[in-house]
Design a protein around this motif. Structure first.
Motif, mmCIF file in Angstrom:
data_model
loop_
_atom_site.group_PDB
_atom_site.id
_atom_site.type_symbol
_atom_site.label_atom_id
_atom_site.label_comp_id
_atom_site.label_asym_id
_atom_site.label_seq_id
_atom_site.Cartn_x
_atom_site.Cartn_y
_atom_site.Cartn_z
ATOM 1 N N PHE A 98 0.757 -1.252 0.117
ATOM 2 C CA PHE A 98 -0.004 -0.035 -0.020
ATOM 3 C C PHE A 98 0.843 1.148 0.117
ATOM 4 O O PHE A 98 0.842 2.155 1.000
ATOM 5 C CB PHE A 98 -0.899 0.053 1.135
ATOM 6 C CG PHE A 98 -1.738 -1.240 1.186
ATOM 7 C CD1 PHE A 98 -2.837 -1.387 0.687
ATOM 8 C CD2 PHE A 98 -1.588 -2.082 2.603
ATOM 9 C CE1 PHE A 98 -3.629 -2.606 0.884
ATOM 10 C CE2 PHE A 98 -2.308 -3.329 2.582
ATOM 11 C CZ PHE A 98 -3.413 -3.486 1.662
ATOM 12 N N PRO A 99 1.642 1.713 -1.075
ATOM 13 C CA PRO A 99 2.412 2.479 -0.956
ATOM 14 C C PRO A 99 1.845 3.973 -0.878
ATOM 15 O O PRO A 99 2.573 5.061 -0.488
ATOM 16 C CB PRO A 99 3.030 2.564 -2.600
ATOM 17 C CG PRO A 99 2.117 1.761 -3.384
ATOM 18 C CD PRO A 99 1.473 0.868 -2.367
ATOM 19 N N SER A 100 0.610 4.008 -1.092
ATOM 20 C CA SER A 100 0.054 5.496 -0.971
ATOM 21 C C SER A 100 -0.720 5.628 0.593
ATOM 22 O O SER A 100 -1.264 6.803 0.886
ATOM 23 C CB SER A 100 -1.050 5.669 -1.852
ATOM 24 O OG SER A 100 -0.651 5.410 -3.175
ATOM 25 N N LEU A 101 -0.485 4.766 1.103
ATOM 26 C CA LEU A 101 -0.949 4.709 2.621
ATOM 27 C C LEU A 101 -0.150 5.251 3.519
ATOM 28 O O LEU A 101 1.014 5.229 3.529
ATOM 29 C CB LEU A 101 -1.195 3.253 3.142
ATOM 30 C CG LEU A 101 -2.238 3.142 4.178
ATOM 31 C CD1 LEU A 101 -3.762 3.676 3.944
ATOM 32 C CD2 LEU A 101 -2.117 1.812 4.588
ATOM 33 N N ASP A 102 -0.385 6.631 4.403
ATOM 34 C CA ASP A 102 0.298 7.134 5.389
ATOM 35 C C ASP A 102 0.045 6.467 6.726
ATOM 36 O O ASP A 102 -1.162 6.162 7.198
ATOM 37 C CB ASP A 102 -0.081 8.596 5.416
ATOM 38 C CG ASP A 102 -0.026 9.499 4.199
ATOM 39 O OD1 ASP A 102 1.153 8.992 3.424
ATOM 40 O OD2 ASP A 102 -0.595 10.199 3.847
ATOM 41 N N LEU A 103 1.239 6.344 7.310
ATOM 42 C CA LEU A 103 1.203 5.410 8.583
ATOM 43 C C LEU A 103 1.541 6.553 9.632
ATOM 44 O O LEU A 103 2.562 7.189 9.639
ATOM 45 C CB LEU A 103 2.321 4.375 8.452
ATOM 46 C CG LEU A 103 2.183 3.436 7.504
ATOM 47 C CD1 LEU A 103 3.305 2.347 7.399
ATOM 48 C CD2 LEU A 103 0.612 2.560 7.654
ATOM 49 N N GLU A 104 0.766 6.495 10.671
ATOM 50 C CA GLU A 104 1.166 7.145 12.103
ATOM 51 C C GLU A 104 1.363 5.960 13.207
ATOM 52 O O GLU A 104 0.644 5.433 13.373
ATOM 53 C CB GLU A 104 -0.196 7.979 12.489
ATOM 54 C CG GLU A 104 -0.006 8.805 13.466
ATOM 55 C CD GLU A 104 -1.146 9.764 14.050
ATOM 56 O OE1 GLU A 104 -1.359 10.767 13.538
ATOM 57 O OE2 GLU A 104 -1.949 9.178 14.973
ATOM 58 N N ILE A 105 2.725 6.160 13.637
ATOM 59 C CA ILE A 105 3.059 4.953 14.557
ATOM 60 C C ILE A 105 3.002 5.703 15.933
ATOM 61 O O ILE A 105 3.672 6.659 16.211
ATOM 62 C CB ILE A 105 4.703 4.704 14.175
ATOM 63 C CG1 ILE A 105 4.768 4.333 12.564
ATOM 64 C CG2 ILE A 105 4.727 3.161 14.857
ATOM 65 C CD1 ILE A 105 3.803 3.129 12.135
ATOM 66 N N THR A 106 2.616 4.770 16.702
ATOM 67 C CA THR A 106 2.625 4.906 18.403
ATOM 68 C C THR A 106 3.158 4.006 18.900
ATOM 69 O O THR A 106 2.898 2.640 18.682
ATOM 70 C CB THR A 106 1.195 4.940 18.824
ATOM 71 O OG1 THR A 106 0.416 6.244 18.136
ATOM 72 C CG2 THR A 106 1.231 5.184 20.394
ATOM 73 N N MET A 107 4.168 4.094 19.783
ATOM 74 C CA MET A 107 4.868 3.024 20.732
ATOM 75 C C MET A 107 4.452 3.263 22.189
ATOM 76 O O MET A 107 4.944 4.270 22.463
ATOM 77 C CB MET A 107 6.549 3.037 20.362
ATOM 78 C CG MET A 107 7.134 1.742 21.133
ATOM 79 S SD MET A 107 8.932 1.843 20.858
ATOM 80 C CE MET A 107 9.370 3.161 22.009
ATOM 81 N N ASP A 108 4.369 2.384 22.776
ATOM 82 C CA ASP A 108 3.690 2.496 24.233
ATOM 83 C C ASP A 108 3.555 1.124 24.926
ATOM 84 O O ASP A 108 3.589 -0.065 24.064
ATOM 85 C CB ASP A 108 2.534 3.345 24.213
ATOM 86 C CG ASP A 108 2.792 4.315 25.650
ATOM 87 O OD1 ASP A 108 3.174 3.912 26.826
ATOM 88 O OD2 ASP A 108 2.359 5.427 25.549
ATOM 89 N N VAL A 109 3.516 0.883 26.037
ATOM 90 C CA VAL A 109 2.992 -0.126 26.885
ATOM 91 C C VAL A 109 1.616 -0.613 26.461
ATOM 92 O O VAL A 109 0.635 0.311 25.971
ATOM 93 C CB VAL A 109 3.294 0.014 28.341
ATOM 94 C CG1 VAL A 109 4.573 0.164 28.919
ATOM 95 C CG2 VAL A 109 2.322 1.104 28.930
ATOM 96 N N GLY A 110 1.360 -1.888 26.816
ATOM 97 C CA GLY A 110 0.116 -2.408 26.267
ATOM 98 C C GLY A 110 -1.409 -1.693 26.851
ATOM 99 O O GLY A 110 -2.068 -1.533 26.420
#
Length: 301
Positions: free
Chosen positions: A117-129
């Motif tokens: 999905f090359p046109s998809l923008d990703l927003e990444i969140t890293m945190d505890v469960g």
């Protein structure tokens, strides 16, 4: 007889999961159906692909060579399936991940997502469960990789496998107990995640299972900091095995064989049910496929 994608799929997952039962469960088919597809493939190739025991299947040397071709064929098939969708899909996908999966597996998952999905923008969140659960329930994430989800009815949780843990310490620490037992932690500094978290619960559960009293724990919301404290000899800790592989290989930490065993945690991909569509289906399959190929998880507890 022609080789089919269903035969290759059964062969691929049996090779990676190590059992017909786990493959049948993953593909939502019966065990006889999986066995039949693998036998058909072996007949067509005129080769034995697996050594079979009562519970497990192990690749033969020929099977290992054939697996590379199967992986290429299945990868090409997935690319073709998503060809039209990948040109049309736009917008933002909000992905959450706990620190272990973000550090070890998420980059590979994202690479595959962007390939499809090359046109998809990703927003990444890293945190505890616990935080990821809250964000999923508040609809602030579309999908998350985490252990032991605690989500509401608007979230779909798909089990991917088991996260394994180990006690680790710096090689410089004079710990000679074999096996390492809860009472051996007396007087030692233990580093772990802040509560509530899966890792904190794993540590507490192991200590109490062995009858040890919970001592003061040094807590942090950072796995990388916990790992550094451990490697420097300032603490011992329980850490996820995927995070430890490079550290063990480089000799910065050593595992402590322990009794009782550390109970593994269930690992899931969770997503908003309301957004369930072909895109989410594809992303779930990409994540599952990628993490299992990396041996990030184990199929059995």
């Amino acid at each position: 007889m022609r080789i089919t994608l269903s035969q290759l799929e059964a062969f691929y997952w049996a090779a990676h999961l190590g059992s017909i039962h786990a493959t049948a469960r993953h593909l939502h088919l019966s065990q006889p159906a999986i066995s039949a597809r693998i036998r058909e493939l072996e007949t067509t190739l005129e080769a034995q692909l697996f050594e079979r025991s009562r519970q497990r299947v192990t690749l033969t040397e020929t099977g290992l060579a054939a697996l590379r071709y199967a992986e290429q064929a299945l990868h090409s098939s997935r690319q073709l399936e998503h060809f039209r969708k990948s040109r049309d899909l736009t917008g933002k996908l909000r992905i959450g991940a706990d620190e272990c999966s973000a550090t070890v597996g998420l980059t590979a998952v994202i690479t595959q997502i962007k390939e499809h999905f090359p046109s998809l923008d990703l927003e990444i969140t890293m945190d505890v469960g616990s935080i990821l659960n809250s964000k999923l329930n508040a609809k602030e994430l579309d999908v998350a990789l985490l252990t032991n989800p605690s989500t509401g009815p608007e979230i779909t949780n798909r089990f991917l496998g088991w996260m394994q843990f180990a006690w680790v310490a710096s090689p410089s620490l004079p710990i000679h107990a074999d096996p390492f037992r809860p009472q051996d932690t007396n007087g030692m500094s233990i580093a772990t995640h802040s509560a509530p978290s899966t890792l904190h619960a794993v540590v507490e559960s192991w200590l109490t299972a062995g009858g040890a009293q919970i001592q003061s724990l040094n807590t942090s919301n950072s796995l990388s900091l916990i790992a550094k404290l451990t490697a420097s000899g300032n603490a011992i800790s329980i850490l996820p095995l995927p995070l430890l592989r490079d550290m063990i290989a480089h000799g910065t930490v050593r595992t402590l064989p322990c009794d009782p065993r550390i109970e593994p945690a269930q690992f899931y991909i969770s997503y908003l049910t309301a957004t369930h569509n072909s895109r989410i289906d594809a992303i779930v399959e990409i994540a599952c496929d990628t993490l299992l190929r990396m041996n990030f998880l184990t199929p059995d507890p």
